[in-house]
Design a protein around this motif. Structure first.
Motif, PDB file in Angstrom:
ATOM      1  N   ALA A 189      37.101  44.543  33.311  1.00 62.74           N
ATOM      2  CA  ALA A 189      37.173  43.082  33.200  1.00 62.74           C
ATOM      3  C   ALA A 189      37.979  42.486  34.354  1.00 62.74           C
ATOM      4  O   ALA A 189      37.769  41.337  34.727  1.00 62.74           O
ATOM      5  CB  ALA A 189      37.791  42.678  31.864  1.00 62.74           C
ATOM      6  N   LEU A 190      38.912  43.262  34.932  1.00 59.83           N
ATOM      7  CA  LEU A 190      39.698  42.777  36.070  1.00 59.83           C
ATOM      8  C   LEU A 190      38.897  42.979  37.347  1.00 59.83           C
ATOM      9  O   LEU A 190      38.609  44.102  37.738  1.00 59.83           O
ATOM     10  CB  LEU A 190      41.028  43.531  36.170  1.00 59.83           C
ATOM     11  CG  LEU A 190      42.118  43.104  35.215  1.00 59.83           C
ATOM     12  CD1 LEU A 190      43.358  43.942  35.459  1.00 59.83           C
ATOM     13  CD2 LEU A 190      42.449  41.637  35.374  1.00 59.83           C
ATOM     14  N   ARG A 191      38.548  41.883  37.986  1.00 64.52           N
ATOM     15  CA  ARG A 191      37.743  41.950  39.204  1.00 64.52           C
ATOM     16  C   ARG A 191      38.604  42.296  40.408  1.00 64.52           C
ATOM     17  O   ARG A 191      39.773  41.902  40.473  1.00 64.52           O
ATOM     18  CB  ARG A 191      37.053  40.605  39.442  1.00 64.52           C
ATOM     19  CG  ARG A 191      36.007  40.301  38.380  1.00 64.52           C
ATOM     20  CD  ARG A 191      35.458  38.931  38.561  1.00 64.52           C
ATOM     21  NE  ARG A 191      36.479  37.966  38.140  1.00 64.52           N
ATOM     22  CZ  ARG A 191      36.363  36.665  38.272  1.00 64.52           C
ATOM     23  NH1 ARG A 191      35.308  36.143  38.843  1.00 64.52           N
ATOM     24  NH2 ARG A 191      37.304  35.855  37.850  1.00 64.52           N
TER      25      ARG A 191
ATOM     26  N   ARG B  75      46.602  38.287  29.268  1.00 67.60           N
ATOM     27  CA  ARG B  75      45.238  38.021  29.732  1.00 67.60           C
ATOM     28  C   ARG B  75      44.659  36.799  29.051  1.00 67.60           C
ATOM     29  O   ARG B  75      44.964  36.514  27.902  1.00 67.60           O
ATOM     30  CB  ARG B  75      44.341  39.209  29.439  1.00 67.60           C
ATOM     31  CG  ARG B  75      44.699  40.409  30.235  1.00 67.60           C
ATOM     32  CD  ARG B  75      43.723  41.488  29.942  1.00 67.60           C
ATOM     33  NE  ARG B  75      44.010  42.643  30.760  1.00 67.60           N
ATOM     34  CZ  ARG B  75      43.096  43.501  31.132  1.00 67.60           C
ATOM     35  NH1 ARG B  75      41.858  43.341  30.772  1.00 67.60           N
ATOM     36  NH2 ARG B  75      43.424  44.529  31.859  1.00 67.60           N
TER      37      ARG B  75
ATOM     38  N   THR C  59      39.659  38.437  31.954  1.00 63.81           N
ATOM     39  CA  THR C  59      39.377  38.339  33.385  1.00 63.81           C
ATOM     40  C   THR C  59      40.468  37.606  34.157  1.00 63.81           C
ATOM     41  O   THR C  59      40.539  37.725  35.375  1.00 63.81           O
ATOM     42  CB  THR C  59      38.042  37.620  33.625  1.00 63.81           C
ATOM     43  OG1 THR C  59      38.117  36.313  33.046  1.00 63.81           O
ATOM     44  CG2 THR C  59      36.894  38.387  33.008  1.00 63.81           C
ATOM     45  N   THR C  60      41.326  36.840  33.494  1.00 63.66           N
ATOM     46  CA  THR C  60      42.392  36.092  34.162  1.00 63.66           C
ATOM     47  C   THR C  60      43.739  36.551  33.620  1.00 63.66           C
ATOM     48  O   THR C  60      43.912  36.684  32.410  1.00 63.66           O
ATOM     49  CB  THR C  60      42.234  34.573  33.911  1.00 63.66           C
ATOM     50  OG1 THR C  60      40.935  34.177  34.334  1.00 63.66           O
ATOM     51  CG2 THR C  60      43.268  33.783  34.678  1.00 63.66           C
TER      52      THR C  60
ATOM     53  N   ASP D 128      40.508  48.738  33.974  1.00 61.16           N
ATOM     54  CA  ASP D 128      39.739  47.913  33.049  1.00 61.16           C
ATOM     55  C   ASP D 128      38.734  47.121  33.887  1.00 61.16           C
ATOM     56  O   ASP D 128      39.106  46.375  34.794  1.00 61.16           O
ATOM     57  CB  ASP D 128      40.680  46.967  32.309  1.00 61.16           C
ATOM     58  CG  ASP D 128      39.969  46.099  31.296  1.00 61.16           C
ATOM     59  OD1 ASP D 128      38.716  46.087  31.276  1.00 61.16           O
ATOM     60  OD2 ASP D 128      40.657  45.407  30.529  1.00 61.16           O
TER      61      ASP D 128
ATOM     62  N   THR E  86      41.837  40.171  42.063  1.00 62.38           N
ATOM     63  CA  THR E  86      42.680  39.476  41.083  1.00 62.38           C
ATOM     64  C   THR E  86      44.152  39.700  41.438  1.00 62.38           C
ATOM     65  O   THR E  86      44.595  40.830  41.569  1.00 62.38           O
ATOM     66  CB  THR E  86      42.421  39.990  39.651  1.00 62.38           C
ATOM     67  OG1 THR E  86      41.043  39.816  39.340  1.00 62.38           O
ATOM     68  CG2 THR E  86      43.273  39.247  38.634  1.00 62.38           C
TER      69      THR E  86
ATOM     70  N   ASP F 256      40.730  34.312  29.073  1.00 57.96           N
ATOM     71  CA  ASP F 256      39.305  34.281  29.419  1.00 57.96           C
ATOM     72  C   ASP F 256      38.656  35.653  29.303  1.00 57.96           C
ATOM     73  O   ASP F 256      38.086  36.180  30.263  1.00 57.96           O
ATOM     74  CB  ASP F 256      39.095  33.736  30.840  1.00 57.96           C
ATOM     75  CG  ASP F 256      39.710  32.358  31.030  1.00 57.96           C
ATOM     76  OD1 ASP F 256      39.770  31.606  30.048  1.00 57.96           O
ATOM     77  OD2 ASP F 256      40.126  32.057  32.150  1.00 57.96           O
ATOM     78  N   GLU F 257      38.736  36.247  28.117  1.00 60.52           N
ATOM     79  CA  GLU F 257      38.132  37.554  27.828  1.00 60.52           C
ATOM     80  C   GLU F 257      38.628  38.650  28.768  1.00 60.52           C
ATOM     81  O   GLU F 257      37.881  39.546  29.171  1.00 60.52           O
ATOM     82  CB  GLU F 257      36.605  37.452  27.883  1.00 60.52           C
ATOM     83  CG  GLU F 257      36.063  36.495  26.828  1.00 60.52           C
ATOM     84  CD  GLU F 257      34.579  36.240  26.996  1.00 60.52           C
ATOM     85  OE1 GLU F 257      33.959  36.804  27.929  1.00 60.52           O
ATOM     86  OE2 GLU F 257      34.036  35.482  26.193  1.00 60.52           O
TER      87      GLU F 257
ATOM     88  N   VAL G 167      41.636  34.779  41.962  1.00 59.92           N
ATOM     89  CA  VAL G 167      40.830  35.875  42.494  1.00 59.92           C
ATOM     90  C   VAL G 167      40.568  35.584  43.965  1.00 59.92           C
ATOM     91  O   VAL G 167      40.038  34.536  44.312  1.00 59.92           O
ATOM     92  CB  VAL G 167      39.508  36.053  41.723  1.00 59.92           C
ATOM     93  CG1 VAL G 167      38.683  37.175  42.325  1.00 59.92           C
ATOM     94  CG2 VAL G 167      39.783  36.329  40.256  1.00 59.92           C
TER      95      VAL G 167
END
Length: 199
Positions: free
Chosen positions: A94-96, A121, A126-127, A92, A99, A123-124, A33
């Motif tokens: 969850a994707l900051r 994906r 996010t990665t 989504d 990223t 880590d829930e 990120v």
């Protein structure tokens, strides 16, 4: 003389392909990120640069994720340019923003790029991880970007384990939608509008 030039051109092409694939094969196994990927700050940064054809803000259709494609600093002065694909606004949440979605390099064909895009994906959500091979192609006067996967994959035929009397005569297979997966350019605004405007 022509033979020597042909051999030299072939060697340069092979070296160029080998260099570009090795650069993509060395990308991290999972995304990172990066800071500074709000839409306004990315737009300001892009306005200050002389942009390559693929650089800019792109929106994935139909999901709505907005990504930036920008050059990665080239300290070694390599012939192939490395670009980074970064989420600016994810469909989504969850994707900051910031990223990294993947990387791409120029190829010997104008408007065609070799890419590695993260497809799984962790880590829930996010990665991103598991980079796969894709080609990205600029179309419609550089206002659209089609995405097409390539490479090896395994397909296991479970029906071969069953006795003949249980096998189906007809089996269903999914047809590929063709070249409809991809993005439309948001910035810089294309010379011709994506949709016609009527008065």
């Amino acid at each position: 003389m022509r033979l020597i030039l042909s051999i030299l051109l072939l060697l340069l092409t092979i070296c160029d392909v080998a260099a570009s694939s090795s650069r993509l094969d060395r990308i991290p196994s999972q995304s990172e990120v990066l800071p500074g990927y709000r839409r306004d700050s990315v737009g300001t940064r892009l306005k200050a640069l002389p942009l390559h054809a693929v650089e800019g803000l792109w929106e994935f259709t139909p999901e709505g994720t907005v990504m930036a494609i920008e050059r990665v600093e080239n300290r070694q002065e390599q012939a192939t340019t490395l670009y980074r694909m970064v989420v600016v606004k994810g469909a989504d949440l969850a994707l900051r923003p910031g990223t990294v979605m993947g990387y791409l390099v120029t190829t010997s064909k104008r408007g065609v790029y070799d890419a590695r895009i993260y497809t799984a994906r962790r880590d829930e959500g996010t990665t991103l991880s598991s980079p796969k091979k894709f080609t990205l192609t600029l179309t419609d006067e550089d206002s659209r970007l089609t995405v097409k996967g390539y490479g090896k994959f395994l397909k296991f035929n479970w029906w071969r384990l069953l006795p003949y009397m249980y096998r189906y005569l007809v089996s269903q297979h999914e047809r590929s939608p063709g070249d409809i997966k991809g993005c439309v350019r948001i910035y810089p605004e294309p010379a011709h509008p994506l949709e016609p405007r009527y008065l």
